[in-house]
Motif scaffolding. Structure first.
Motif, PDB file in Angstrom:
ATOM      1  N   VAL A 197       0.833  -1.205   0.000  1.00 56.90           N
ATOM      2  CA  VAL A 197       0.000   0.000   0.000  1.00 56.90           C
ATOM      3  C   VAL A 197       0.868   1.256   0.000  1.00 56.90           C
ATOM      4  N   SER A 198       1.877   1.295   0.865  1.00 59.70           N
ATOM      5  CA  SER A 198       2.703   2.492   0.970  1.00 59.70           C
ATOM      6  C   SER A 198       3.525   2.723  -0.298  1.00 59.70           C
ATOM      7  N   GLN A 199       4.031   1.662  -0.921  1.00 59.26           N
ATOM      8  CA  GLN A 199       4.805   1.806  -2.150  1.00 59.26           C
ATOM      9  C   GLN A 199       3.941   2.315  -3.301  1.00 59.26           C
ATOM     10  N   ARG A 200       2.675   1.912  -3.323  1.00 59.90           N
ATOM     11  CA  ARG A 200       1.776   2.302  -4.410  1.00 59.90           C
ATOM     12  C   ARG A 200       1.490   3.804  -4.415  1.00 59.90           C
ATOM     13  N   GLN A 201       1.573   4.423  -3.249  1.00 56.68           N
ATOM     14  CA  GLN A 201       1.230   5.840  -3.142  1.00 56.68           C
ATOM     15  C   GLN A 201       2.103   6.722  -4.027  1.00 56.68           C
ATOM     16  N   ALA A 202       3.402   6.428  -4.088  1.00 58.39           N
ATOM     17  CA  ALA A 202       4.319   7.255  -4.880  1.00 58.39           C
ATOM     18  C   ALA A 202       3.965   7.224  -6.354  1.00 58.39           C
ATOM     19  N   SER A 203       3.524   6.077  -6.855  1.00 56.91           N
ATOM     20  CA  SER A 203       3.153   5.993  -8.275  1.00 56.91           C
ATOM     21  C   SER A 203       1.883   6.794  -8.550  1.00 56.91           C
ATOM     22  N   LEU A 204       0.956   6.821  -7.594  1.00 58.13           N
ATOM     23  CA  LEU A 204      -0.282   7.583  -7.778  1.00 58.13           C
ATOM     24  C   LEU A 204      -0.013   9.076  -7.872  1.00 58.13           C
ATOM     25  N   VAL A 205       1.008   9.545  -7.175  1.00 62.75           N
ATOM     26  CA  VAL A 205       1.367  10.969  -7.218  1.00 62.75           C
ATOM     27  C   VAL A 205       1.633  11.403  -8.657  1.00 62.75           C
ATOM     28  N   HIS A 206       2.410  10.601  -9.379  1.00 64.78           N
ATOM     29  CA  HIS A 206       2.742  10.953 -10.765  1.00 64.78           C
ATOM     30  C   HIS A 206       1.628  10.559 -11.731  1.00 64.78           C
ATOM     31  N   ARG A 207       0.909   9.491 -11.426  1.00 61.47           N
ATOM     32  CA  ARG A 207      -0.148   9.054 -12.341  1.00 61.47           C
ATOM     33  C   ARG A 207      -1.257  10.087 -12.460  1.00 61.47           C
ATOM     34  N   MET A 208      -1.660  10.694 -11.339  1.00 58.55           N
ATOM     35  CA  MET A 208      -2.731  11.685 -11.412  1.00 58.55           C
ATOM     36  C   MET A 208      -2.280  12.914 -12.212  1.00 58.55           C
ATOM     37  N   ALA A 209      -0.988  13.236 -12.143  1.00 64.14           N
ATOM     38  CA  ALA A 209      -0.461  14.349 -12.942  1.00 64.14           C
ATOM     39  C   ALA A 209      -0.459  13.997 -14.426  1.00 64.14           C
ATOM     40  N   VAL A 210      -0.102  12.747 -14.734  1.00 69.66           N
ATOM     41  CA  VAL A 210      -0.131  12.286 -16.137  1.00 69.66           C
ATOM     42  C   VAL A 210      -1.541  12.407 -16.704  1.00 69.66           C
ATOM     43  N   GLU A 211      -2.516  12.006 -15.934  1.00 71.01           N
ATOM     44  CA  GLU A 211      -3.913  12.069 -16.386  1.00 71.01           C
ATOM     45  C   GLU A 211      -4.353  13.509 -16.612  1.00 71.01           C
ATOM     46  N   ALA A 212      -3.925  14.416 -15.723  1.00 71.50           N
ATOM     47  CA  ALA A 212      -4.251  15.834 -15.897  1.00 71.50           C
ATOM     48  C   ALA A 212      -3.604  16.386 -17.168  1.00 71.50           C
ATOM     49  N   LEU A 213      -2.363  15.985 -17.438  1.00 71.44           N
ATOM     50  CA  LEU A 213      -1.666  16.466 -18.635  1.00 71.44           C
ATOM     51  C   LEU A 213      -2.305  15.944 -19.919  1.00 71.44           C
ATOM     52  N   PHE A 214      -2.732  14.694 -19.921  1.00 71.27           N
ATOM     53  CA  PHE A 214      -3.425  14.174 -21.108  1.00 71.27           C
ATOM     54  C   PHE A 214      -4.719  14.960 -21.363  1.00 71.27           C
ATOM     55  N   ILE A 215      -5.394  15.346 -20.303  1.00 74.08           N
ATOM     56  CA  ILE A 215      -6.603  16.155 -20.465  1.00 74.08           C
ATOM     57  C   ILE A 215      -6.255  17.487 -21.132  1.00 74.08           C
ATOM     58  N   ARG A 216      -5.139  18.102 -20.718  1.00 76.02           N
ATOM     59  CA  ARG A 216      -4.721  19.374 -21.309  1.00 76.02           C
ATOM     60  C   ARG A 216      -4.304  19.214 -22.769  1.00 76.02           C
ATOM     61  N   PHE A 217      -3.862  18.019 -23.150  1.00 73.84           N
ATOM     62  CA  PHE A 217      -3.540  17.740 -24.553  1.00 73.84           C
ATOM     63  C   PHE A 217      -4.784  17.342 -25.347  1.00 73.84           C
ATOM     64  N   ASP A 218      -5.931  17.270 -24.668  1.00 70.16           N
ATOM     65  CA  ASP A 218      -7.204  16.883 -25.283  1.00 70.16           C
ATOM     66  C   ASP A 218      -7.164  15.425 -25.765  1.00 70.16           C
ATOM     67  N   VAL A 237      -7.832   7.470   0.059  1.00 68.47           N
ATOM     68  CA  VAL A 237      -8.338   6.294   0.764  1.00 68.47           C
ATOM     69  C   VAL A 237      -7.189   5.497   1.377  1.00 68.47           C
ATOM     70  N   ALA A 238      -6.146   5.255   0.590  1.00 72.36           N
ATOM     71  CA  ALA A 238      -5.013   4.468   1.079  1.00 72.36           C
ATOM     72  C   ALA A 238      -4.298   5.179   2.231  1.00 72.36           C
ATOM     73  N   HIS A 239      -4.226   6.504   2.155  1.00 73.30           N
ATOM     74  CA  HIS A 239      -3.563   7.262   3.223  1.00 73.30           C
ATOM     75  C   HIS A 239      -4.243   6.994   4.563  1.00 73.30           C
ATOM     76  N   TRP A 240      -5.558   7.045   4.588  1.00 73.94           N
ATOM     77  CA  TRP A 240      -6.280   6.854   5.845  1.00 73.94           C
ATOM     78  C   TRP A 240      -6.350   5.383   6.241  1.00 73.94           C
ATOM     79  N   GLU A 241      -6.287   4.487   5.264  1.00 76.10           N
ATOM     80  CA  GLU A 241      -6.193   3.058   5.605  1.00 76.10           C
ATOM     81  C   GLU A 241      -4.899   2.776   6.358  1.00 76.10           C
ATOM     82  N   LEU A 242      -3.811   3.390   5.897  1.00 78.56           N
ATOM     83  CA  LEU A 242      -2.526   3.204   6.559  1.00 78.56           C
ATOM     84  C   LEU A 242      -2.526   3.818   7.956  1.00 78.56           C
ATOM     85  N   LEU A 243      -3.070   5.018   8.082  1.00 77.90           N
ATOM     86  CA  LEU A 243      -3.041   5.709   9.365  1.00 77.90           C
ATOM     87  C   LEU A 243      -3.945   5.062  10.403  1.00 77.90           C
TER      88      LEU A 243
END
Length: 326
Positions: A197-218, A237-243
């Motif tokens: 769970v904790s390792q997956r969080q770092a990938s989500l940080v960049h993945r959500m940015a990738v998705e936002a950038l694709f939206i800007r590229f239409d 969700v994962a943050h609070w599951e861990l805490l």
């Protein structure tokens, strides 16, 4: 009497993690050993009831961590590629792209073949998923490099990049889930689910940015809008599951691990690290919403730049928290 030596079934690095067994026997001439004959048995010759090789807790942890690192690096490589194409700090992002691609390639090779304390894939299912991710990574790597060289931000190229990046992320997520399942089965007392769970969080940080950038590229606006909301929600969700020690949800690690209970976080150092993570995440999420809402090139670039700087800091903070969880 002649002796046949049997090396039992294990993932074999030179065959990219495919299971292999070896038989060998000495070759004699006039009673003197002059050589050795060895043969490799293919995976289909393996008995059905074989067991997962013995792997230490540290090796399980390192395998989970390295697979999580790969997910993060693939998403980061896609992110800096898109930022460079957008004209944001082009030279800096191109340098980051080269370095991140190199790190991702090295990391994938380590898990496919085994390296130092990272074992070769312990099951055929994991080996297949890692190989699937590698095959698609080689294509994505070349597509992004050619696009940057030609400054090609066409719909066709970016649509292909989007599909490949997502497919690799899905394959690595499935591999991570299989690693965690195998670790739980082999050593139920180790904290493999928390690592995953904790390792997956770092990938989500960049993945959500990738998705936002694709939206800007239409590119795939409806799909990426839904995915962006999904990634943001999954991180929260994962943050609070861990805490709080909640049960793992499907969106956190997948259906096979859903319902498994996590231990509540009580260690002071870990709690401080997670507080830093949440603070940076809230600020980065706001920057990504600014990216989506931008109506000028200048405001878009400023928001992309701010979100990237925050994302890198957040990834470092999450890595610190992951180390505490380990």
């Amino acid at each position: 009497a002649d002796v046949i030596t049997v090396i039992d079934w294990k993932p074999y690095g030179p065959s990219f993690g495919a299971l292999a067994s070896f038989l060998s026997t000495g070759i004699k001439k006039n009673g003197t050993l002059v050589g050795v004959f060895a043969t490799q048995l293919p995976p289909e010759a393996k008995p059905i009831c074989s067991v997962v090789p013995s792997i230490t807790a540290q090796q399980w942890q390192d395998a989970v961590a390295e697979t999580g690192k790969q997910r993060m690096l693939v998403q980061k490589a896609t992110r800096v590629f898109l930022q460079a194409l957008k004209g944001v700090d082009v030279e800096t992002n191109r340098i980051d792209f080269v370095l991140t691609v190199g790190d991702a390639t090295d990391s994938m090779r380590k898990t496919m073949k085994g390296y130092d304390t990272i074992p070769a894939p312990p099951t055929q299912a994991i080996a297949n998923l890692l190989l699937e991710a590698w095959d698609q990574w080689e294509v994505l790597d070349q597509e992004m490099k050619l696009s940057l060289e030609l400054k090609d931000a066409s719909f066709t190229v970016l649509s292909k990049v989007m599909k490949l990046s997502r497919a690799i992320d899905d394959a690595l997520n499935a591999a991570l889930e299989q690693y965690v399942l195998s670790a739980v089965a082999a050593q139920p007392t180790i904290r493999s689910i928390i690592w995953g769970v904790s390792q997956r969080q770092a990938s989500l940080v960049h993945r959500m940015a990738v998705e936002a950038l694709f939206i800007r590229f239409d590119i795939g606006v409806d799909v990426n809008t839904a995915r962006f909301a999904e990634s943001v929600g999954a991180f929260e969700v994962a943050h609070w599951e861990l805490l709080e020690g909640r049960s793992v949800s499907v969106q956190t690690l997948g259906s096979f691990l859903a319902g498994r209970a996590l231990q509540r976080t009580t260690d002071a150092c870990t709690l401080n690290a997670m507080e830093d993570v949440l603070s940076k995440f809230v600020t980065m999420k706001a920057s990504l919403h600014e990216v989506l809402a931008s109506n000028t090139t200048a405001s878009e670039h400023a928001a992309i730049r701010a979100a990237y700087q925050l994302g890198n800091t957040l990834s470092d903070n999450m890595a610190t928290a992951s180390n505490f969880y380990a």
